[in-house]
Design a protein around this motif. Structure first.
Motif, PDB file in Angstrom:
ATOM      1  N   LYS A   1       0.838  -1.216   0.000  1.00 58.62           N
ATOM      2  CA  LYS A   1       0.000   0.000   0.000  1.00 58.62           C
ATOM      3  C   LYS A   1       0.865   1.256   0.000  1.00 58.62           C
ATOM      4  O   LYS A   1       0.540   2.242  -0.639  1.00 58.62           O
ATOM      5  N   MET A   2       1.969   1.199   0.749  1.00 60.64           N
ATOM      6  CA  MET A   2       2.843   2.368   0.823  1.00 60.64           C
ATOM      7  C   MET A   2       3.413   2.685  -0.567  1.00 60.64           C
ATOM      8  O   MET A   2       3.386   3.833  -1.019  1.00 60.64           O
ATOM      9  N   PHE A   3       3.889   1.651  -1.281  1.00 66.84           N
ATOM     10  CA  PHE A   3       4.446   1.897  -2.615  1.00 66.84           C
ATOM     11  C   PHE A   3       3.352   2.302  -3.606  1.00 66.84           C
ATOM     12  O   PHE A   3       3.601   3.131  -4.490  1.00 66.84           O
ATOM     13  N   ALA A   4       2.160   1.742  -3.451  1.00 69.40           N
ATOM     14  CA  ALA A   4       1.061   2.156  -4.333  1.00 69.40           C
ATOM     15  C   ALA A   4       0.810   3.656  -4.133  1.00 69.40           C
ATOM     16  O   ALA A   4       0.641   4.411  -5.095  1.00 69.40           O
ATOM     17  N   GLY A   5       0.853   4.100  -2.878  1.00 69.34           N
ATOM     18  CA  GLY A   5       0.575   5.504  -2.541  1.00 69.34           C
ATOM     19  C   GLY A   5       1.613   6.466  -3.098  1.00 69.34           C
ATOM     20  O   GLY A   5       1.275   7.559  -3.554  1.00 69.34           O
ATOM     21  N   ILE A   6       2.891   6.065  -3.067  1.00 64.19           N
ATOM     22  CA  ILE A   6       3.926   7.012  -3.531  1.00 64.19           C
ATOM     23  C   ILE A   6       4.280   6.808  -5.007  1.00 64.19           C
ATOM     24  O   ILE A   6       5.074   7.569  -5.561  1.00 64.19           O
ATOM     25  N   SER A   7       3.659   5.801  -5.649  1.00 61.24           N
ATOM     26  CA  SER A   7       4.063   5.460  -7.028  1.00 61.24           C
ATOM     27  C   SER A   7       4.051   6.647  -8.012  1.00 61.24           C
ATOM     28  O   SER A   7       4.989   6.783  -8.795  1.00 61.24           O
ATOM     29  N   PRO A   8       3.040   7.555  -7.954  1.00 61.00           N
ATOM     30  CA  PRO A   8       3.043   8.640  -8.957  1.00 61.00           C
ATOM     31  C   PRO A   8       4.270   9.554  -8.868  1.00 61.00           C
ATOM     32  O   PRO A   8       4.678  10.144  -9.855  1.00 61.00           O
ATOM     33  N   ARG A   9       4.842   9.690  -7.654  1.00 67.38           N
ATOM     34  CA  ARG A   9       5.988  10.603  -7.495  1.00 67.38           C
ATOM     35  C   ARG A   9       7.293   9.839  -7.264  1.00 67.38           C
ATOM     36  O   ARG A   9       8.321  10.440  -6.946  1.00 67.38           O
ATOM     37  N   TYR A  10       7.237   8.515  -7.394  1.00 61.62           N
ATOM     38  CA  TYR A  10       8.389   7.679  -7.017  1.00 61.62           C
ATOM     39  C   TYR A  10       9.663   8.033  -7.803  1.00 61.62           C
ATOM     40  O   TYR A  10      10.716   8.289  -7.220  1.00 61.62           O
TER      41      TYR A  10
END
Ligand SMILES: C[S@@+](CC[C@H](N)C(=O)[O-])C[C@H]1O[C@@H](n2cnc3c(N)ncnc32)[C@H](O)[C@@H]1O
Length: 227
Positions: free
Chosen positions: A9-18
Motif C-alpha cells: 500500500k505504501m508503494f502504491a501511494g507514492i508510485s506517482p511521485r516515485y
C-alpha cells in the motif's frame, strides 16, 4: 496490518511521485547506482525482482537485447513500468506481478537476477534471496543493490543529518504521503550490516560473494553466484 500489505500500500501511494523523488533525493546518483549494479549481471535472460517502475529492467534492456522480466507485487508500480516501456518503445521487457518471497518461475530459468532497493522491504530476506538463487541457472548471478550505512564516522554524521532530517521532510511534502520517506531511513537502519547480509546470502545458497560500496558507502552492491 501485515508487513507485506503495509509495504504494498505504501508503494502504491507514492508510485506517482516515485521516480521524481528518487532522482531528486539521491541528487541524480540513483541512475549511476543502478547502472553499476546492472554492469555486474551477465548477458542473457534476466529477472528484475521488486522492479518498481522498471528503471533497472530498462537499464538491463539497454545493455543486453535479450528478454528481461520486471516483477513486482504492486500493480500501481507495474502499471507505471508498462507505461514507461511503451513510451520508450522497448520491446524486450515483460512486466509480471510476482511476490519476491514466492517467485512463480521454474528453477534455473534465468541467467541472472537483480533486486534494486527492494530486498530491504521484503518480510523474509533469506526467503527472497533463496528464491532468486533458485530461479537462476547454475553459474548464474544474483545481484543486490541496497542502501547501506557509511563506515566513515565523520561522513556518516553529516549524511544522517540529510538522510534522517531533510529527506523525510522533502519526501513527505513532494509525495504528499507522511510515513513513506520516514520509513526509508528507519528501514535502512534496521537492515543487516554488510557482513550480516553476506551471511544471509551464503545461507540462501549463494557462493563467490563480493560487494562494492558506492558513493562513500551510502549504497552497496552485492554479487553472488549460484554454484
Ligand atoms: C524502493 S522500490 C525499488 C524499485 C526499483 N527496483 C528501483 O530501483 O527503483 C521497492 C519495490 O519493491 C516492491 N516490493 C516490496 N516488497 C515486495 C515483495 N515481497 N514482492 C515483490 N515486490 C515487492 C515494492 O512494490 C516497490 O516497487
Amino acid at each position: 496490518m501485515h508487513k507485506k500489505e503495509y509495504i504494498r500500500k505504501m508503494f502504491a501511494g507514492i508510485s506517482p511521485r516515485y521516480d521524481l523523488l528518487n532522482h531528486l533525493l539521491s541528487m541524480g546518483r540513483d541512475r549511476y547506482w543502478r547502472r553499476f549494479a546492472v554492469s555486474k549481471l551477465p548477458s542473457g535472460y534476466i529477472l528484475d525482482v521488486c522492479s518498481g517502475t522498471g528503471d533497472v529492467a530498462i537499464e538491463v534492456s539497454n545493455k543486453n537485447k535479450n528478454q528481461v522480466v520486471a516483477s513486482d507485487f504492486c500493480n500501481e508500480m507495474l502499471q507505471l513500468c508498462e507505461k514507461k516501456i511503451k513510451k520508450q518503445n522497448i520491446g524486450n521487457i515483460q512486466c509480471i506481478r510476482n511476490d519476491a518471497e514466492n517467485l512463480s518461475f521454474k528453477d534455473g530459468t534465468f541467467d541472472g537476477a537483480i533486486v534494486a532497493f527492494g530486498i530491504r522491504n521484503v518480510a523474509d530476506i533469506k526467503k527472497s534471496l533463496s528464491e532468486m538463487n533458485r530461479v537462476v541457472k547454475k553459474g548464474g548471478k544474483v545481484i543486490i543493490i541496497e542502501f547501506s550505512q557509511p563506515e566513515n564516522k565523520v561522513f556518516r554524521s553529516i549524511y544522517y543529518l540529510y538522510f534522517q532530517g531533510i529527506l523525510p521532510l522533502a519526501g513527505a511534502i513532494i509525495s504528499k504521503k507522511e510515513g513513506a520517506y520516514s520509513y526509508l531511513p528507519s528501514s535502512v537502519m534496521a537492515f543487516p550490516k554488510r557482513d550480516e547480509f553476506i551471511k544471509l546470502m551464503k545461507g540462501s545458497g549463494l557462493s563467490e560473494i563480493g560487494f562494492y560500496d558506492l558513493t562513500f558507502g551510502i549504497v552497496t552492491v552485492y554479487a553472488g553466484t549460484r554454484l
